[in-house]
Design a protein around this motif. Structure first.
Motif, PDB file in Angstrom:
ATOM      1  N   MET A   1     -33.173 -15.592  16.153  1.00  0.00           N
ATOM      2  CA  MET A   1     -33.761 -14.847  17.265  1.00  0.00           C
ATOM      3  C   MET A   1     -33.958 -15.729  18.489  1.00  0.00           C
ATOM      4  SD  MET A   1     -36.606 -12.436  15.517  1.00  0.00           S
ATOM      5  CE  MET A   1     -36.191 -11.154  14.364  1.00  0.00           C
ATOM      6  N   ILE A   2     -34.425 -16.933  18.285  1.00  0.00           N
ATOM      7  CA  ILE A   2     -34.659 -17.850  19.405  1.00  0.00           C
ATOM      8  C   ILE A   2     -33.346 -18.182  20.102  1.00  0.00           C
ATOM      9  CG2 ILE A   2     -35.362 -20.199  20.018  1.00  0.00           C
ATOM     10  CD1 ILE A   2     -37.495 -19.917  17.751  1.00  0.00           C
ATOM     11  N   VAL A   3     -32.321 -18.532  19.340  1.00  0.00           N
ATOM     12  CA  VAL A   3     -31.038 -18.923  19.926  1.00  0.00           C
ATOM     13  C   VAL A   3     -30.407 -17.767  20.691  1.00  0.00           C
ATOM     14  CG1 VAL A   3     -28.669 -19.611  19.380  1.00  0.00           C
ATOM     15  CG2 VAL A   3     -30.585 -20.767  18.292  1.00  0.00           C
ATOM     16  N   ILE A   4     -30.389 -16.592  20.103  1.00  0.00           N
ATOM     17  CA  ILE A   4     -29.729 -15.468  20.765  1.00  0.00           C
ATOM     18  C   ILE A   4     -30.518 -14.967  21.969  1.00  0.00           C
ATOM     19  CG2 ILE A   4     -30.605 -13.473  19.493  1.00  0.00           C
ATOM     20  CD1 ILE A   4     -27.556 -12.689  19.271  1.00  0.00           C
TER      21      ILE A   4
ATOM     22  N   GLU B   1     -22.759  -3.774  17.913  1.00  0.00           N
ATOM     23  CA  GLU B   1     -23.325  -5.031  17.400  1.00  0.00           C
ATOM     24  C   GLU B   1     -24.547  -5.447  18.219  1.00  0.00           C
ATOM     25  OE1 GLU B   1     -19.196  -6.942  15.669  1.00  0.00           O
ATOM     26  OE2 GLU B   1     -19.769  -7.324  17.740  1.00  0.00           O
ATOM     27  N   TRP B   2     -24.453  -5.327  19.541  1.00  0.00           N
ATOM     28  CA  TRP B   2     -25.581  -5.694  20.384  1.00  0.00           C
ATOM     29  C   TRP B   2     -26.765  -4.761  20.163  1.00  0.00           C
ATOM     30  CZ3 TRP B   2     -26.651 -10.110  22.368  1.00  0.00           C
ATOM     31  CH2 TRP B   2     -25.636 -11.001  22.689  1.00  0.00           C
ATOM     32  N   ARG B   3     -26.471  -3.488  19.937  1.00  0.00           N
ATOM     33  CA  ARG B   3     -27.562  -2.547  19.666  1.00  0.00           C
ATOM     34  C   ARG B   3     -28.243  -2.864  18.344  1.00  0.00           C
ATOM     35  NH1 ARG B   3     -25.072   3.059  22.168  1.00  0.00           N
ATOM     36  NH2 ARG B   3     -25.558   2.514  24.317  1.00  0.00           N
ATOM     37  N   LYS B   4     -27.494  -3.372  17.371  1.00  0.00           N
ATOM     38  CA  LYS B   4     -28.087  -3.782  16.096  1.00  0.00           C
ATOM     39  C   LYS B   4     -28.982  -5.007  16.308  1.00  0.00           C
ATOM     40  CE  LYS B   4     -26.983  -4.703  11.294  1.00  0.00           C
ATOM     41  NZ  LYS B   4     -25.976  -4.827  10.270  1.00  0.00           N
ATOM     42  N   VAL B   5     -28.509  -5.952  17.116  1.00  0.00           N
ATOM     43  CA  VAL B   5     -29.317  -7.128  17.456  1.00  0.00           C
ATOM     44  C   VAL B   5     -30.616  -6.675  18.123  1.00  0.00           C
ATOM     45  CG1 VAL B   5     -29.445  -9.129  19.009  1.00  0.00           C
ATOM     46  CG2 VAL B   5     -27.384  -8.743  17.646  1.00  0.00           C
ATOM     47  N   TYR B   6     -30.513  -5.769  19.093  1.00  0.00           N
ATOM     48  CA  TYR B   6     -31.685  -5.253  19.795  1.00  0.00           C
ATOM     49  C   TYR B   6     -32.664  -4.625  18.809  1.00  0.00           C
ATOM     50  CZ  TYR B   6     -34.391  -2.843  23.412  1.00  0.00           C
ATOM     51  OH  TYR B   6     -35.404  -2.409  24.222  1.00  0.00           O
TER      52      TYR B   6
ATOM     53  N   GLU C   1     -25.245  -5.395  28.995  1.00  0.00           N
ATOM     54  CA  GLU C   1     -25.946  -6.206  29.991  1.00  0.00           C
ATOM     55  C   GLU C   1     -27.452  -5.951  29.964  1.00  0.00           C
ATOM     56  OE1 GLU C   1     -25.218  -8.887  31.875  1.00  0.00           O
ATOM     57  OE2 GLU C   1     -23.429  -8.777  30.640  1.00  0.00           O
ATOM     58  N   GLU C   2     -27.845  -4.711  29.820  1.00  0.00           N
ATOM     59  CA  GLU C   2     -29.274  -4.386  29.755  1.00  0.00           C
ATOM     60  C   GLU C   2     -29.909  -4.980  28.502  1.00  0.00           C
ATOM     61  OE1 GLU C   2     -29.486  -0.086  32.029  1.00  0.00           O
ATOM     62  OE2 GLU C   2     -28.726  -0.154  29.975  1.00  0.00           O
ATOM     63  N   ILE C   3     -29.177  -4.974  27.414  1.00  0.00           N
ATOM     64  CA  ILE C   3     -29.681  -5.570  26.170  1.00  0.00           C
ATOM     65  C   ILE C   3     -29.865  -7.073  26.349  1.00  0.00           C
ATOM     66  CG2 ILE C   3     -29.101  -6.118  23.764  1.00  0.00           C
ATOM     67  CD1 ILE C   3     -27.779  -3.282  23.664  1.00  0.00           C
ATOM     68  N   LYS C   4     -28.865  -7.733  26.947  1.00  0.00           N
ATOM     69  CA  LYS C   4     -28.961  -9.181  27.166  1.00  0.00           C
ATOM     70  C   LYS C   4     -30.143  -9.519  28.073  1.00  0.00           C
ATOM     71  CE  LYS C   4     -24.130 -10.385  26.339  1.00  0.00           C
ATOM     72  NZ  LYS C   4     -22.914 -10.962  26.924  1.00  0.00           N
ATOM     73  N   GLN C   5     -30.373  -8.709  29.110  1.00  0.00           N
ATOM     74  CA  GLN C   5     -31.518  -8.937  29.999  1.00  0.00           C
ATOM     75  C   GLN C   5     -32.836  -8.788  29.245  1.00  0.00           C
ATOM     76  OE1 GLN C   5     -30.983  -6.248  33.280  1.00  0.00           O
ATOM     77  NE2 GLN C   5     -29.280  -7.428  34.142  1.00  0.00           N
ATOM     78  N   ALA C   6     -32.914  -7.792  28.385  1.00  0.00           N
ATOM     79  CA  ALA C   6     -34.134  -7.580  27.599  1.00  0.00           C
ATOM     80  C   ALA C   6     -34.379  -8.756  26.651  1.00  0.00           C
ATOM     81  CB  ALA C   6     -34.037  -6.279  26.810  1.00  0.00           C
ATOM     82  N   LEU C   7     -33.317  -9.292  26.070  1.00  0.00           N
ATOM     83  CA  LEU C   7     -33.456 -10.441  25.163  1.00  0.00           C
ATOM     84  C   LEU C   7     -33.965 -11.659  25.918  1.00  0.00           C
ATOM     85  CD1 LEU C   7     -30.204 -10.060  23.033  1.00  0.00           C
ATOM     86  CD2 LEU C   7     -32.526  -9.424  22.380  1.00  0.00           C
ATOM     87  N   ARG C   8     -33.414 -11.914  27.112  1.00  0.00           N
ATOM     88  CA  ARG C   8     -33.869 -13.063  27.900  1.00  0.00           C
ATOM     89  C   ARG C   8     -35.320 -12.887  28.335  1.00  0.00           C
ATOM     90  NH1 ARG C   8     -31.143 -17.234  29.624  1.00  0.00           N
ATOM     91  NH2 ARG C   8     -31.904 -17.169  31.727  1.00  0.00           N
ATOM     92  N   LYS C   9     -35.683 -11.670  28.704  1.00  0.00           N
ATOM     93  CA  LYS C   9     -37.063 -11.396  29.097  1.00  0.00           C
ATOM     94  C   LYS C   9     -38.010 -11.667  27.930  1.00  0.00           C
ATOM     95  CE  LYS C   9     -40.071  -7.909  31.031  1.00  0.00           C
ATOM     96  NZ  LYS C   9     -40.286  -6.508  31.315  1.00  0.00           N
TER      97      LYS C   9
END
Length: 66
Positions: A15-18, A31-36, A49-57
């Protein structure tokens, strides 16, 4: 697909790395939705892109830095 997107879910290091740098990973929308889902515990209709932004936040909220 990136090796990390296949990494065992619910693992803290994964979780930290991703969340720290999701842009370094490739994957399909499903796959990204499963990660989310694994990280936030809710389904999403966000795009990649929205998923990646949420992960960084999420990473910034937990650690306060990149």
């Amino acid at each position: 697909m990136s090796e990390y997107l296949k990494y065992p879910y619910k693992d803290q290091k994964w979780m930290i790395v991703i969340c720290r740098d999701p842009n370094q990973f490739e994957g399909t929308l499903d796959e990204w939705r499963k990660v989310y889902y694994e990280i936030f515990n809710v389904q999403t209709d966000k795009n990649i892109e929205e998923i990646k932004q949420a992960l960084r936040k999420k990473y910034m909220e937990v650690f306060g830095y990149i």
